[in-house]
Design a protein around this motif. Structure first.
Motif, mmCIF file in Angstrom:
data_model
loop_
_atom_site.group_PDB
_atom_site.id
_atom_site.type_symbol
_atom_site.label_atom_id
_atom_site.label_comp_id
_atom_site.label_asym_id
_atom_site.label_seq_id
_atom_site.Cartn_x
_atom_site.Cartn_y
_atom_site.Cartn_z
ATOM 1 N N HIS A 219 -59.080 18.297 14.984
ATOM 2 C CA HIS A 219 -58.894 17.181 15.902
ATOM 3 C C HIS A 219 -57.702 17.449 16.824
ATOM 4 C CE1 HIS A 219 -61.339 15.248 12.804
ATOM 5 N NE2 HIS A 219 -61.588 14.281 13.653
ATOM 6 N N VAL A 220 -57.803 16.913 18.047
ATOM 7 C CA VAL A 220 -56.688 16.928 18.990
ATOM 8 C C VAL A 220 -56.158 15.498 19.094
ATOM 9 C CG1 VAL A 220 -55.996 17.265 21.378
ATOM 10 C CG2 VAL A 220 -57.557 18.886 20.300
ATOM 11 N N ILE A 221 -54.865 15.340 18.924
ATOM 12 C CA ILE A 221 -54.221 14.032 18.995
ATOM 13 C C ILE A 221 -53.256 14.032 20.171
ATOM 14 C CG2 ILE A 221 -52.769 12.346 17.793
ATOM 15 C CD1 ILE A 221 -53.709 13.554 15.155
ATOM 16 N N SER A 222 -53.354 13.005 21.009
ATOM 17 C CA SER A 222 -52.467 12.905 22.163
ATOM 18 C C SER A 222 -51.870 11.507 22.241
ATOM 19 C CB SER A 222 -53.246 13.193 23.460
ATOM 20 O OG SER A 222 -52.455 12.913 24.604
ATOM 21 N N ASP A 223 -50.559 11.430 22.441
ATOM 22 C CA ASP A 223 -49.875 10.179 22.741
ATOM 23 C C ASP A 223 -49.491 10.213 24.213
ATOM 24 O OD1 ASP A 223 -49.707 8.865 20.111
ATOM 25 O OD2 ASP A 223 -48.456 10.573 19.563
ATOM 26 N N SER A 224 -50.190 9.440 25.027
ATOM 27 C CA SER A 224 -49.950 9.486 26.477
ATOM 28 C C SER A 224 -50.339 8.146 27.092
ATOM 29 C CB SER A 224 -50.768 10.604 27.124
ATOM 30 O OG SER A 224 -50.599 10.611 28.523
ATOM 31 N N ASP A 225 -49.576 7.703 28.077
ATOM 32 C CA ASP A 225 -49.892 6.440 28.731
ATOM 33 C C ASP A 225 -50.874 6.611 29.881
ATOM 34 O OD1 ASP A 225 -48.310 7.703 30.569
ATOM 35 O OD2 ASP A 225 -46.792 6.137 30.709
ATOM 36 N N SER A 226 -51.365 7.829 30.089
ATOM 37 C CA SER A 226 -52.357 8.074 31.130
ATOM 38 C C SER A 226 -53.260 9.228 30.699
ATOM 39 C CB SER A 226 -51.676 8.413 32.465
ATOM 40 O OG SER A 226 -50.990 9.648 32.369
ATOM 41 N N GLY A 227 -54.354 9.408 31.420
ATOM 42 C CA GLY A 227 -55.267 10.508 31.140
ATOM 43 C C GLY A 227 -56.266 10.237 30.027
ATOM 44 N N ASN A 228 -56.203 9.078 29.408
ATOM 45 C CA ASN A 228 -57.083 8.799 28.268
ATOM 46 C C ASN A 228 -58.500 8.455 28.724
ATOM 47 O OD1 ASN A 228 -54.772 8.940 26.390
ATOM 48 N ND2 ASN A 228 -54.134 7.097 27.470
ATOM 49 N N LEU A 229 -58.626 7.651 29.764
ATOM 50 C CA LEU A 229 -59.946 7.347 30.306
ATOM 51 C C LEU A 229 -60.562 8.593 30.928
ATOM 52 C CD1 LEU A 229 -61.800 4.843 30.542
ATOM 53 C CD2 LEU A 229 -61.008 4.622 32.903
ATOM 54 N N LEU A 230 -59.735 9.445 31.518
ATOM 55 C CA LEU A 230 -60.213 10.714 32.058
ATOM 56 C C LEU A 230 -60.845 11.557 30.954
ATOM 57 C CD1 LEU A 230 -60.425 12.929 34.270
ATOM 58 C CD2 LEU A 230 -58.115 13.639 33.586
ATOM 59 N N MET A 231 -60.162 11.675 29.810
ATOM 60 C CA MET A 231 -60.701 12.472 28.711
ATOM 61 C C MET A 231 -61.997 11.867 28.177
ATOM 62 S SD MET A 231 -60.548 15.127 26.802
ATOM 63 C CE MET A 231 -58.921 15.801 27.186
ATOM 64 N N PHE A 232 -62.048 10.539 28.076
ATOM 65 C CA PHE A 232 -63.269 9.861 27.641
ATOM 66 C C PHE A 232 -64.415 10.131 28.608
ATOM 67 C CE2 PHE A 232 -65.645 5.660 27.712
ATOM 68 C CZ PHE A 232 -66.408 5.934 26.588
ATOM 69 N N PHE A 233 -64.143 10.003 29.893
ATOM 70 C CA PHE A 233 -65.159 10.250 30.915
ATOM 71 C C PHE A 233 -65.657 11.691 30.864
ATOM 72 C CE2 PHE A 233 -65.829 12.069 35.172
ATOM 73 C CZ PHE A 233 -67.009 11.415 35.527
ATOM 74 N N LEU A 234 -64.745 12.641 30.754
ATOM 75 C CA LEU A 234 -65.140 14.051 30.726
ATOM 76 C C LEU A 234 -65.926 14.391 29.459
ATOM 77 C CD1 LEU A 234 -61.928 15.779 32.152
ATOM 78 C CD2 LEU A 234 -64.125 15.404 33.311
ATOM 79 N N ALA A 235 -65.552 13.761 28.342
ATOM 80 C CA ALA A 235 -66.303 13.982 27.101
ATOM 81 C C ALA A 235 -67.739 13.491 27.250
ATOM 82 C CB ALA A 235 -65.609 13.283 25.946
ATOM 83 N N LEU A 236 -67.918 12.331 27.873
ATOM 84 C CA LEU A 236 -69.264 11.811 28.096
ATOM 85 C C LEU A 236 -70.022 12.668 29.096
ATOM 86 C CD1 LEU A 236 -68.681 7.952 28.227
ATOM 87 C CD2 LEU A 236 -69.819 9.257 26.428
ATOM 88 N N HIS A 237 -69.355 13.051 30.175
ATOM 89 C CA HIS A 237 -70.007 13.911 31.169
ATOM 90 C C HIS A 237 -70.458 15.212 30.528
ATOM 91 C CE1 HIS A 237 -70.888 15.997 34.899
ATOM 92 N NE2 HIS A 237 -70.077 16.967 34.516
ATOM 93 N N GLU A 238 -69.646 15.735 29.649
ATOM 94 C CA GLU A 238 -69.956 17.008 29.002
ATOM 95 C C GLU A 238 -71.241 16.926 28.182
ATOM 96 O OE1 GLU A 238 -67.166 20.230 26.756
ATOM 97 O OE2 GLU A 238 -67.157 18.208 25.914
ATOM 98 N N ILE A 239 -71.426 15.825 27.452
ATOM 99 C CA ILE A 239 -72.613 15.721 26.606
ATOM 100 C C ILE A 239 -73.852 15.327 27.410
ATOM 101 C CG2 ILE A 239 -71.278 15.187 24.537
ATOM 102 C CD1 ILE A 239 -71.978 12.298 24.858
ATOM 103 N N CYS A 240 -73.660 14.804 28.620
ATOM 104 C CA CYS A 240 -74.797 14.468 29.486
ATOM 105 C C CYS A 240 -75.156 15.613 30.425
ATOM 106 C CB CYS A 240 -74.488 13.225 30.320
ATOM 107 S SG CYS A 240 -74.241 11.705 29.386
ATOM 108 N N ASN A 241 -74.224 16.544 30.634
ATOM 109 C CA ASN A 241 -74.362 17.570 31.655
ATOM 110 C C ASN A 241 -75.099 18.792 31.118
ATOM 111 O OD1 ASN A 241 -73.982 18.802 34.170
ATOM 112 N ND2 ASN A 241 -72.094 19.801 33.494
#
Length: 265
Positions: A219-241
């Motif tokens: 697992h990758v764990i990140s504590d960040s106040d930004s970039g989280n929706l980006l990672m979620f979006f890219l993860a979804l795009h990856e499985i649809c692409n």
């Protein structure tokens, strides 16, 4: 540009959710927050998939049996679905790309419930005729959690995940970095806490682990106040692409039908 856009949307989702803080019933808080995430997905995912709400079945599912209702189901448009009305559908597991559970406040009980629901989704058996494919195709349906508030550290969320696996007797996923993209998760594939961070199963080409000098772990764990929706979006795009010739095999769905007086001429 993409990160800037997603960071702005992430802040906007959290800002809109705060309007609901004065509501007196949890349903009046949770339901709109689900719709915020659903609207984001509808606006940003490609046209090959759609977004709905409901339960998932396979060829062995029985009428009136207890099943999970998933806040958000992302499914392929070229497969059928069942209409239960009132905005609730039944989705064939063959069509489902991912599920998303939306939490107003992420806590240990919520993680336990989400781990169990994710495990149940992954236990369903697709009945398909698989042809050629291009791109990365996940071994099983992906399961995510998106939350508006929660603990200060994402390591706490990871600890809750491990504890839930132990309590439910679900093995944690195991794989080496080199073979990670061919191994399915056993429950949740990611938890994204807006404006705070994420925990993501590292079994896809999209990885923050260094390919040249990978660190051991799953697992990758990140504590960040930004970039989280980006990672979620890219993860979804990856499985649809991906492109794949996948057809529903109807035979297993017919085997439970009790047809009378069959004649072959």
């Amino acid at each position: 540009m993409l990160k800037s856009h997603m960071d702005a949307v992430e802040k906007y989702l959290v800002y809109k959710s705060k309007v609901l803080a004065n509501a007196g019933h949890t349903l009046h808080k949770g339901t709109p927050r689900e719709s915020f995430v659903k609207e984001f997905l509808v606006d940003h995912l490609g046209s090959d998939v759609s977004v709905g709400t409901g339960e998932i079945i396979d060829c062995d599912s029985q009428p009136s049996s207890s099943r999970n209702q998933y806040d958000i189901v992302i499914y392929r448009n070229d497969f059928p679905k069942l209409e239960f009305y009132g905005g609730i559908n039944g989705f064939l597991i063959e069509s489902v790309v991912a599920t998303v559970e939306v939490k107003s406040l992420l806590n240990e009980a919520g993680i336990l419930q989400s781990v169990k629901a994710a495990k149940n989704a992954k236990a369903l058996s697709p009945s398909v005729k698989q042809g050629s494919r291009f791109g990365w195709v996940p071994p099983k349906v992906a399961n995510y959690v998106v939350a508006y508030d929660g603990p200060a550290k994402m390591s706490t969320v990871y600890d809750w995940i491990v504890k839930a696996h132990t309590e439910l007797a679900i093995p944690m996923p195991t794989f080496a970095h080199l073979n990670r993209i061919g191994v399915s998760g056993t429950a949740l594939d990611g938890v994204f806490l807006l404006n705070k961070g994420f925990v993501k199963l590292d079994n896809s080409p999209l990885s923050l682990n260094d390919d040249n000098n990978p660190k051991p772990g799953t697992h990758v764990i990140s504590d960040s106040d930004s970039g989280n929706l980006l990672m979620f979006f890219l993860a979804l795009h990856e499985i649809c692409n991906n492109l794949q010739a996948k057809l529903l095999d109807p035979v297993p769905y017919v085997q439970s039908a009790d047809y009378k007086n069959i004649t072959v001429v």
